[in-house]
Design a protein around this motif. Structure first.
Motif, PDB file in Angstrom:
ATOM      1  N   ALA A 347       0.690  -1.025   0.229  1.00  0.00           N
ATOM      2  CA  ALA A 347      -0.066   0.219   0.148  1.00  0.00           C
ATOM      3  C   ALA A 347       1.060   1.251  -0.505  1.00  0.00           C
ATOM      4  N   GLY A 348       0.106   2.329  -0.693  1.00  0.00           N
ATOM      5  CA  GLY A 348       1.061   3.705  -0.821  1.00  0.00           C
ATOM      6  C   GLY A 348       0.039   4.189   1.109  1.00  0.00           C
ATOM      7  N   TYR A 349       1.508   5.317   1.224  1.00  0.00           N
ATOM      8  CA  TYR A 349       0.622   6.063   2.312  1.00  0.00           C
ATOM      9  C   TYR A 349       1.746   7.319   2.620  1.00  0.00           C
ATOM     10  N   ARG A 350       0.412   7.990   2.606  1.00  0.00           N
ATOM     11  CA  ARG A 350       1.121   9.519   2.186  1.00  0.00           C
ATOM     12  C   ARG A 350      -0.733  10.960   3.160  1.00  0.00           C
ATOM     13  N   GLY A 351       0.825  11.907   3.247  1.00  0.00           N
ATOM     14  CA  GLY A 351      -0.818  12.921   3.625  1.00  0.00           C
ATOM     15  C   GLY A 351      -2.033  13.389   2.381  1.00  0.00           C
ATOM     16  N   GLY A 352      -3.098  12.973   2.746  1.00  0.00           N
ATOM     17  CA  GLY A 352      -4.098  13.388   1.539  1.00  0.00           C
ATOM     18  C   GLY A 352      -5.099  11.886   1.764  1.00  0.00           C
ATOM     19  N   LEU A 371       2.716  -6.786   3.882  1.00  0.00           N
ATOM     20  CA  LEU A 371       3.710  -6.717   3.698  1.00  0.00           C
ATOM     21  C   LEU A 371       4.667  -5.361   3.523  1.00  0.00           C
ATOM     22  N   GLY A 372       4.534  -5.433   2.558  1.00  0.00           N
ATOM     23  CA  GLY A 372       5.210  -3.608   1.989  1.00  0.00           C
ATOM     24  C   GLY A 372       4.142  -2.025   2.215  1.00  0.00           C
ATOM     25  N   VAL A 373       5.171  -1.430   2.084  1.00  0.00           N
ATOM     26  CA  VAL A 373       4.369  -0.172   2.566  1.00  0.00           C
ATOM     27  C   VAL A 373       5.262   1.067   1.455  1.00  0.00           C
TER      28      VAL A 373
END
Length: 782
Positions: A347-352, A371-373
């Protein structure tokens, strides 16, 4: 374009649901990679940090028995040495800042004294400030479990925008420990202090975690929020002790004291144990020898991350921008599909991202379900996401402090871990690839704030006057607030009566002030294909670049086309669409000098006129965007962008050269235009090493003929309204920075200039590098 014949280990093909215990351990994969010719050739430096045993101290003699029992129950027979010192300082009423590595137990340094104070006096209160809601929720869980183990009723509450109204009433009256963030303190607590009388009358401790995060605009705002907090504490007769923690920066004590106006004790020697760590400086292969261009960090991050994901090792990849994160998330999801694994395990992870989405990702990482980000610096803070195996830094994150925080997200439980820093073709990345000792040694970075920024200060004076009237002659930091108060009276915001300044406007001032930036408005992203469901928020400054008409907005690896950006309503309408490209907007800026505040004349130089510092107006125009194909990163088209131009007033410093610089340099066999461009490129990538800022916090603009005085010039300005002190600091340390620029250019192996030193060489531009070096020497000598 010539490409070397470099081979890499192929990505293994594991069937979905492969058993974890049959895969090789992390150390085996590291050795496999380092022994392979392709990887070995790209490993610019490998540094191994041996396991470090713990150094213990003793619990304070007056520690409450139930608290000591709770600590023993959790396996903490003795504190680490830095914890012992911090506890004694705090219990003795000394404000303290703890600067130790990630996962060294910094939270215990403030949790124990706070709980001790409540056990001694059930009316005692404390405020915990964390920079993000995610971190607040994470730390609340740890604190709650520790207080529960004490066997006494200690009321711990989280107070943020998600707290129900009924809970808010209860915590105001009975909450011993309020866990919140600066934004809620600013707009939810201080303006309503009459509802929090018990908190302010009995406030013993104020905890500020992740201190290094409070720099620039955010830190300047927080310093003013703390001034308001101290005014209210004085009004109710409390004198709280400040307890702070920070990642490694050059000036933690100075930053803590600037933020709080308190004297601090510094603790920066860690006694915590540490598992063995391997740190690899990975320099991608050169794909064009003539231009010294290297393979892109996004593609290399995918290649390396897939090696570990395929064998069920948890990986975090850090990108430098939101676009980086979404492109790499897309690549890793595709990679998981290719090896017949579930792409939802990445998955992605960021502001917004919406709060529920972020918390779901955090929990999935903690349980091992994910497993991954791929993350921006949003996950470099201390949110507990479990014990990851590998941290990959896809390019230099902007500061050494951030780099260590990101690398430290792996192996947080004293297990063996791996960090890989992938260098790009930028001068900054290549400098660190060639000088790992600069990275591995002491950090030269400092946390810079400017609480006296007029725009920031005036807004908080309005907020402070709303909370309590100002007395004539009352101080608010080192600046006399009277002229600003008089201005606010002229604007009908305040009125002066009987030696006091009273708030008189109808508006609620804190509501209009964003602590995170100078612009308060966010844009909402609505998915028209799902009944206008809100899928994200975008801040004001990023909106013209990310959600203009026809942009491809990527959210967690899923592309959306922007059908319409309604600028006035702050809404972007998007629809999911399968495309094989992403968009990248391009901008240009113009500078107008408003006032010169400081000037140094180079009296003995034949080439340099002056170095100046002052106020400037910057106009930025976003006129077009390009379409970039996934995987190959080739440009496949352009399109127009129609958004309002952005204008700010800020601080700038600049070098001005003699009017005949071009003629003189040409006579000496050099190119003035190429030299100005080269020095600008080096400054752009070197300043962040000496001033704690991201490269995107500054702009560098060389001109052969500046509109201000018609002289050849190089401008450096802060990219925030009012300035945040970067240009001001550069004005005083410019010679040190210029020497680093010269070293970077001298040590690059290219002949004419390249992205690894002075920027890409233009065709036939054989004078660029030697002209740049010559001009730098003139600046340093002058």
């Amino acid at each position: 374009m010539a490409r070397p014949n470099i081979s890499f280990p192929a990505e293994p093909n594991f069937p979905e649901g492969g058993k974890r215990h049959t895969e090789p351990g992390l150390e085996d994969i590291v050795q496999e990679l380092l022994s392979h010719p392709g990887m070995k050739d790209c490993a610019a430096h490998v540094h191994r940090f041996p396991a470090q045993p713990a150094q213990h101290g003793e619990w304070p003699e007056n520690l409450a028995p139930e608290l000591k029992a709770a600590l023993l129950q959790r396996g903490m027979e003795k504190p680490y040495s830095h914890q012992e010192t911090a506890l004694r300082n705090a219990i003795n009423g000394k404000s303290t800042v703890v600067v130790t590595p990630t996962a060294s137990g910094k939270s215990l340094c403030y949790n124990v004294p706070v709980i001790q104070s409540v056990l001694e006096d059930d009316q005692a209160r404390a405020i915990y400030l964390f920079p993000t809601k995610a971190l607040s929720h994470d730390q609340y869980g740890e604190l709650y479990e520790l207080t529960k183990s004490c066997g006494r009723e200690i009321k711990v509450y989280t107070y943020d925008g998600d707290t129900p109204p009924a809970t808010r009433r209860a915590l105001r009256e009975a909450g011993n420990i309020i866990v919140t963030n600066p934004d809620m303190l600013h707009c939810g607590i201080l303006p309503h202090h009459t509802n929090w009388i018990r908190l302010f009358e009995n406030l013993k401790y104020i905890v500020i975690d992740e201190l290094h995060n409070y720099r620039g605009v955010f830190g300047s705002h927080l310093a003013n929020v703390v001034r308001r907090l101290r005014r209210i504490c004085d009004f109710y007769g409390s004198k709280p002790v400040f307890l702070c923690s920070s990642a490694t920066i050059a000036n933690p004590q100075e930053l803590a004291e600037s933020l709080t106006n308190e004297k601090f004790e510094l603790i920066n020697e860690s006694g915590a144990p540490r598992g063995e760590r391997t740190f690899i400086f990975y320099n991608p292969p050169v794909v064009n020898k003539e231009l010294n261009v290297r393979r892109g960090v996004r593609l290399e991050a995918r290649r390396l991350a897939m090696r570990f994901l395929a064998r069920d090792h948890q990986v975090i990849v850090f990108g430098r921008s939101r676009l980086d994160v979404e492109v790499m998330t897309t690549y890793l999801k595709r990679g998981m599909t290719r090896i017949h694994r579930d792409p939802e395990k990445v998955a992605g992870y960021r502001g917004g991202y919406l709060p529920t989405e972020r918390r779901s990702i955090e929990q999935a990482l903690k349980t091992g379900e994910m497993l991954g980000v791929v993350s921006t610096n949003a996950l470099e803070l201390g949110v507990d996401i479990g014990s990851l195996d590998v941290s990959i830094l896809a390019g230099y994150p902007g500061t050494i402090a951030s780099a260590w925080q990101q690398a430290g997200r792996a192996g947080r439980k004293a297990t063996p871990s791996l960090a890989i820093y992938i260098g790009g073709s930028t001068p900054l990345d290549q400098f660190l690839m060639n000088h790992p000792e600069f990275f591995l040694g002491a950090s030269p970075e400092s946390g810079i704030i400017n609480p006296e920024n007029l725009a920031i200060l005036s807004t908080h004076l309005k907020c402070a006057a709303f909370e309590l009237p100002f007395e004539d002659g009352e101080e608010f930091g080192p600046t006399d607030p009277t002229p600003i108060l008089q201005y606010l009276e002229d604007e009908n915001v305040l009125r002066h009566s009987q030696d006091r300044w009273y708030y008189s406007a109808d508006s609620y001032p804190a509501e209009d002030v964003s602590l995170r930036s100078a612009a308060a408005d966010n844009f909402i992203v609505l998915d028209t294909g799902k009944n206008n469901k809100v899928i994200a928020e975008v801040d004001y400054d990023s909106a013209p670049f990310l959600i203009h008409d026809d942009a491809i907005y990527i959210h967690n690896g899923k592309p959306y086309v922007v059908e319409k950006l309604d600028w006035d309503r702050r809404v972007a309408l998007v629809r999911h669409k399968i495309v094989d490209y992403y968009t990248d907007a391009e901008s240009s800026s113009n500078i107008q000098i408003l006032q010169v505040d400081q000037e140094f004349k180079y009296q003995t130089s034949d080439y340099i006129e002056s170095r100046r510092f002052g106020d400037a107006s910057i106009t930025t125009v976003i006129a077009k965007f390009k379409k970039v194909k996934f995987e190959t990163h080739e440009s496949i088209g352009y399109g127009p962008v129609s958004v309002p131009q952005l204008e700010i007033q800020t601080e700038a410093m600049w070098f001005s050269f003699k009017p005949d610089l071009t003629k003189r340099m040409k006579a000496a066999g050099f190119d003035a235009g190429a030299a100005l461009q080269g020095v600008g490129a080096l400054l752009r990538n070197t300043v962040p090493l000496y001033v704690l800022c991201d490269p995107r916090d500054i702009s560098v603009y060389p001109m052969l003929r500046a509109p201000f005085d018609q002289l050849p010039s190089i401008y450096v300005w802060d990219r925030y309204p009012g300035g945040i002190g970067i240009a001001r600091r550069l004005y005083t340390v410019e010679n040190e920075v210029l020497k680093a620029c010269l070293q970077m250019a001298d040590e690059c192996q290219c002949k004419w200039g390249c992205p690894a030193c002075i920027g890409a060489q233009l065709e036939g531009d054989n004078l660029r590098k030697k002209s740049t070096v010559w001009l730098l020497k003139q600046l340093i000598g002058g």
